[in-house]
Scaffold this active site. Structure first.
Site, PDB file in Angstrom:
ATOM      1  N   GLY A  35       0.887  -1.166   0.000  1.00  0.00           N
ATOM      2  CA  GLY A  35       0.000   0.000   0.000  1.00  0.00           C
ATOM      3  C   GLY A  35       0.916   1.205   0.000  1.00  0.00           C
ATOM      4  O   GLY A  35       1.705   1.372   0.902  1.00  0.00           O
TER       5      GLY A  35
ATOM      6  N   THR B  27       5.802  -3.350   5.260  1.00  0.00           N
ATOM      7  CA  THR B  27       6.992  -2.633   5.687  1.00  0.00           C
ATOM      8  C   THR B  27       7.735  -3.316   6.827  1.00  0.00           C
ATOM      9  O   THR B  27       8.896  -3.040   7.058  1.00  0.00           O
ATOM     10  CB  THR B  27       6.572  -1.241   6.166  1.00  0.00           C
ATOM     11  OG1 THR B  27       5.467  -1.402   7.056  1.00  0.00           O
ATOM     12  CG2 THR B  27       6.116  -0.381   5.006  1.00  0.00           C
TER      13      THR B  27
ATOM     14  N   GLU C 190       9.199   6.544   2.818  1.00  0.00           N
ATOM     15  CA  GLU C 190       9.057   7.243   1.543  1.00  0.00           C
ATOM     16  C   GLU C 190      10.333   7.891   1.037  1.00  0.00           C
ATOM     17  O   GLU C 190      10.477   8.156  -0.148  1.00  0.00           O
ATOM     18  CB  GLU C 190       7.925   8.272   1.670  1.00  0.00           C
ATOM     19  CG  GLU C 190       6.660   7.536   2.067  1.00  0.00           C
ATOM     20  CD  GLU C 190       5.422   8.379   2.188  1.00  0.00           C
ATOM     21  OE1 GLU C 190       4.895   8.801   1.175  1.00  0.00           O
ATOM     22  OE2 GLU C 190       4.969   8.577   3.332  1.00  0.00           O
TER      23      GLU C 190
HETATM   24 MO1  MOS Z   1       2.311   7.245   1.807  1.00  0.00          MO
HETATM   25  S1  MOS Z   1       2.143   7.996  -0.131  1.00  0.00           S
HETATM   26  O1  MOS Z   1       1.751   8.616   2.707  1.00  0.00           O
HETATM   27  O2  MOS Z   1       1.169   5.983   1.862  1.00  0.00           O
END
Ligand code: MOS
Length: 741
Positions: free
Chosen positions: A236, A465, A702
């Protein structure tokens, strides 16, 4: 802390590789019915007719839900929450069409095949209306969004005109990035079932409590009547951070049929109804003195949104904070098109903004005949130049130094086309990576069980993650238990609330809550043992004992030891628990929180054909304390791989006549495969952020994608002398550029 940082294997790894991990579309239900989403084929207009009566008689068909028979939602189904928490959805409340591939019907049948067959045969005719599809032409009607992502739309510091005029070297260039769409391995899917007033959703989501809120408010029912369960998410990257139309539509279909209903999006339905990255056009004007000192920087950005909702790709955020430039102006403008509403997509704003900014800085370095690394250090921001706050931790200078050394930057000869190996042009490029270090309120519960094991839980998510693993580590460390003795639960809206797994904030937000709850329950265990005359550690004070592997042990005499199970058994065999809710303090008022990194790329370009290979990437990051060296490395590698894809491959092609995405499939929407990826060397600055939370951990989700496409673009320029300012950098652009040069 002795568990923190260890490269533990994923606690859910075995479940995943054996197929035991259950994803949203895999949950069973008695009397399950299967739904298929039908989407529009025109980009604008209204539905003129639907032959749903004929479909009703097809084998197995239970319901053809359209605007004609869909249940009426409160307030016409309009978002009860402000976007992006609540999206403007397509919930079959009217016959209007706003983009191609917009949900217009749901077919429910006994089997998936029957539903698919009927959905394919469902004939819908449309009254078409003019659609806005040409970004370049629509740009003239762009508007300023209101506080995009809660940030300032435009900024101005210093005197921009004077700043630009006082430089002796000037870069004036436009950079563009294309629409991209999320393609996690697991497309969106949901299973909805009602039990009287109660709705259970097995959803694939980045935010169970956000989904619960959005869906309950859309239906106008009590929040606690909605239960969202999402133990595993097959990737996701922002698309699953919002609850899109299909979730509510599936719940509506379940309500109308009185059956549990499963709805899984088909791969082409990932392109439009569930977000994506908008296209951007970014105009940079940068001025500098001969020694590289920046005097002025102007960054004007445009991105597309839909005609139903404003969503902004905040490209200028990185420009505002990265360099110590005294005179600066930044703007965001939105261009509504008849396409699906865009959304968060890994490092929204920073991924696209850093491409433009760090390409422009490379252009400036070349114009100044200055080393690109030296130019960046010349304008290094010791404090956040936008708000004048010091960085709570900033490993960028060290990251650049270490990265340059590991990469072998000193071997680079500055002139384009100056490094080659036979017919291969070699290019070395670099760029800065950065992403905000976010944190939100979170809560957790820790419970020690009579068998001497523990369960720790938080209503967070593991979107691939490693949340299960790192939170187990955090709990084990704080409790003095072996990670094997702890079961961590997440992905359930009935658990203590935690934020959306977005904005790279899960570790920074949830780990302090887990740590707090685990520390408290450990203290309770210790207190029980010390107070119990039957305990071998009875009579010691709390600071005379430690807890290791679930045993309370006297530090003076290690033979005096008492296991958790025995302590609880003697007290009646009941579990003990502690809850914690933690939230950020006022540290954001005092400090600027960001993660940083330096990315170095080596590309090999075929001198005749323009074919580009990324031979290697060296990246060094300062992301605060690492909770797990292995999952951290994997996270960043995933981000870098995506950065390579964004640089060279990814692009959604919009047919501006019909509003269709013509490559809405994994054959023609190119993402990197293993054969595309060379060596990736990731390392970290030894850094603990002293202010962000009790663990000193910033986010890493990110930042990995940021800077990568600029580093590659800069390397391609160095290799070929061709500056490609529009992503992706395909060989035709390099080839055409070099024949024109
Ligand atoms: Mo991240 S683009 O805030 O899931």
């Amino acid at each position: 802390m002795n568990m923190i940082g260890l490269p533990l294997d994923r606690t859910d790894g075995l479940l995943k590789v054996t197929g035991e991990a259950r994803y949203a579309a895999e949950f069973p239900a008695a009397r399950l019915a299967h739904a298929v989403l039908v989407t529009s084929t025109v980009p604008s207009g209204s539905i003129a007719s639907i032959d749903s009566a004929r479909m009703q008689s097809m084998p197995g068909v239970i319901l053809v839900m359209t605007y004609q028979n869909a249940m009426k939602l409160p307030n016409g189904g309009r978002p009860p929450l402000a976007p992006p928490a609540g999206r403007h959805l397509s919930l079959l409340q009217d016959n209007q069409v706003h983009y191609s591939n917009e949900p217009v019907a749901v077919v429910v049948a006994e089997t998936l095949e029957q539903a698919t067959d009927a959905a394919r045969q469902l004939r819908i005719t449309y009254q078409s209306a003019p659609a806005t599809l040409d970004f370049a032409r629509a740009k003239s009607t762009a508007h300023a969004p209101d506080k995009p992502q809660g940030r300032q739309t435009d900024t101005l510091r210093g005197d921009i005109a004077a700043g630009l005029a006082s430089g002796t070297t000037r870069i004036d260039a436009v950079y563009t990035t294309p629409m991209e769409h999320h393609n996690p391995m697991e497309p969106h899917a949901v299973l909805a079932m009602w039990d009287g007033p109660k709705l259970t959703l097995y959803d694939t989501t980045q935010g169970v409590s956000g989904a619960k809120t959005a869906v309950s408010k859309t239906f106008g029912i009590e929040a606690d009547n909605v239960h969202v369960i999402s133990p595993f998410v097959g990737g996701g990257f922002g698309c699953k951070g919002s609850s899109w139309s299909h979730v509510t539509l599936c719940a509506m279909a379940a309500k109308q049929t009185g059956r549990p209903v499963r709805l899984a999006l088909e791969r082409p339905q990932m392109f439009g109804p569930v977000g994506g990255r908008p296209m951007t056009e970014q105009h940079f004007v940068i001025a500098a003195r001969g020694d590289g000192t920046l005097t002025g920087m102007r960054h004007d950005t445009y991105s597309n949104t839909s005609v139903i909702e404003d969503w902004t790709e905040t490209c200028a955020m990185v420009t505002r904070m990265l360099y110590a430039v005294p005179n600066q102006s930044t703007t965001h403008r939105l261009v509504p098109l008849n396409v699906g509403t865009p959304t968060f997509m890994r490092a929204p704003g920073e991924a696209t903004g850093s491409f433009a900014l760090e390409s422009a800085m490379d252009e400036l370095a070349w114009a100044l005949k200055m080393d690109p690394v030296a130019l960046r250090l010349k304008n290094y921001a010791e404090v956040d130049p936008q708000d004048n706050k010091p960085g709570a931790s900033k490993g960028l200078r060290e990251g650049v130094r270490v990265g340059a050394e590991k990469f072998g930057w000193s071997r680079r000869t500055p002139a384009p086309r100056s490094m080659r190996d036979g017919n291969t042009l070699i290019g070395l490029g670099m760029a800065t990576a950065t992403y905000p270090a976010n944190r939100s309120a979170a809560s957790a519960i820790a419970r020690i069980l009579p068998d001497g094991t523990a369960t720790v839980a938080s209503g967070t998510q593991d979107i691939g993650t490693g949340t299960y693993t790192v939170m187990t580590q955090v709990a084990a460390d704080a409790m003095g238990f072996s990670p094997d003795a702890i079961r961590f639960a997440l992905g359930d809206s009935s658990l203590p609330q935690a934020p959306v797994s977005g904005g790279s904030q899960s570790v920074a937000s949830v780990s302090p809550a887990v740590r707090d709850a685990a520390t408290q329950v450990r203290a309770r265990l210790v207190a029980m043992a010390l107070a119990d005359p039957a305990s071998p550690v009875h009579g010691a004070t709390p600071d005379e004992v430690t807890v290791e592997n679930g045993w309370v042990i006297s530090m003076k005499d290690a033979s005096r030891r008492d296991p958790a199970g025995a302590i609880l058994a003697r007290a009646g065999g009941q579990p003990i628990e502690a809850r914690a809710s933690v939230k950020p303090g006022d540290e954001k008022q005092k400090f600027s929180f960001h993660s940083f990194g330096a990315v170095f790329a080596e590309v090999h370009v075929d001198a005749d054909l323009g074919m580009i290979r990324v031979a290697r990437i060296t990246s060094v990051y300062g992301v605060g304390r690492l909770l797990n060296a292995k999952t951290a490395n994997s996270q960043l590698m995933g981000g870098i791989v995506w950065g390579i894809g964004a640089a060279l491959e990814e692009k959604t092609d919009l047919d501006t006549r019909h509003g269709r995405f013509v490559n809405a499939n994994l054959a023609e929407y190119h993402v990197p495969v293993n054969a595309d990826i060379g060596a990736i060397d990731i390392s970290f600055i030894d850094e603990v952020d002293p202010h962000i939370n009790s663990l000193g951990a910033k986010g890493i989700g990110e930042i990995g994608i940021t800077g990568v496409s600029a580093a590659i673009a800069n390397a391609v320029f160095h290799a070929t002398g061709v500056r490609v300012r529009d992503l992706p950098i395909t060989l035709d652009k390099v080839f055409m550029g070099s024949t024109q040069a």
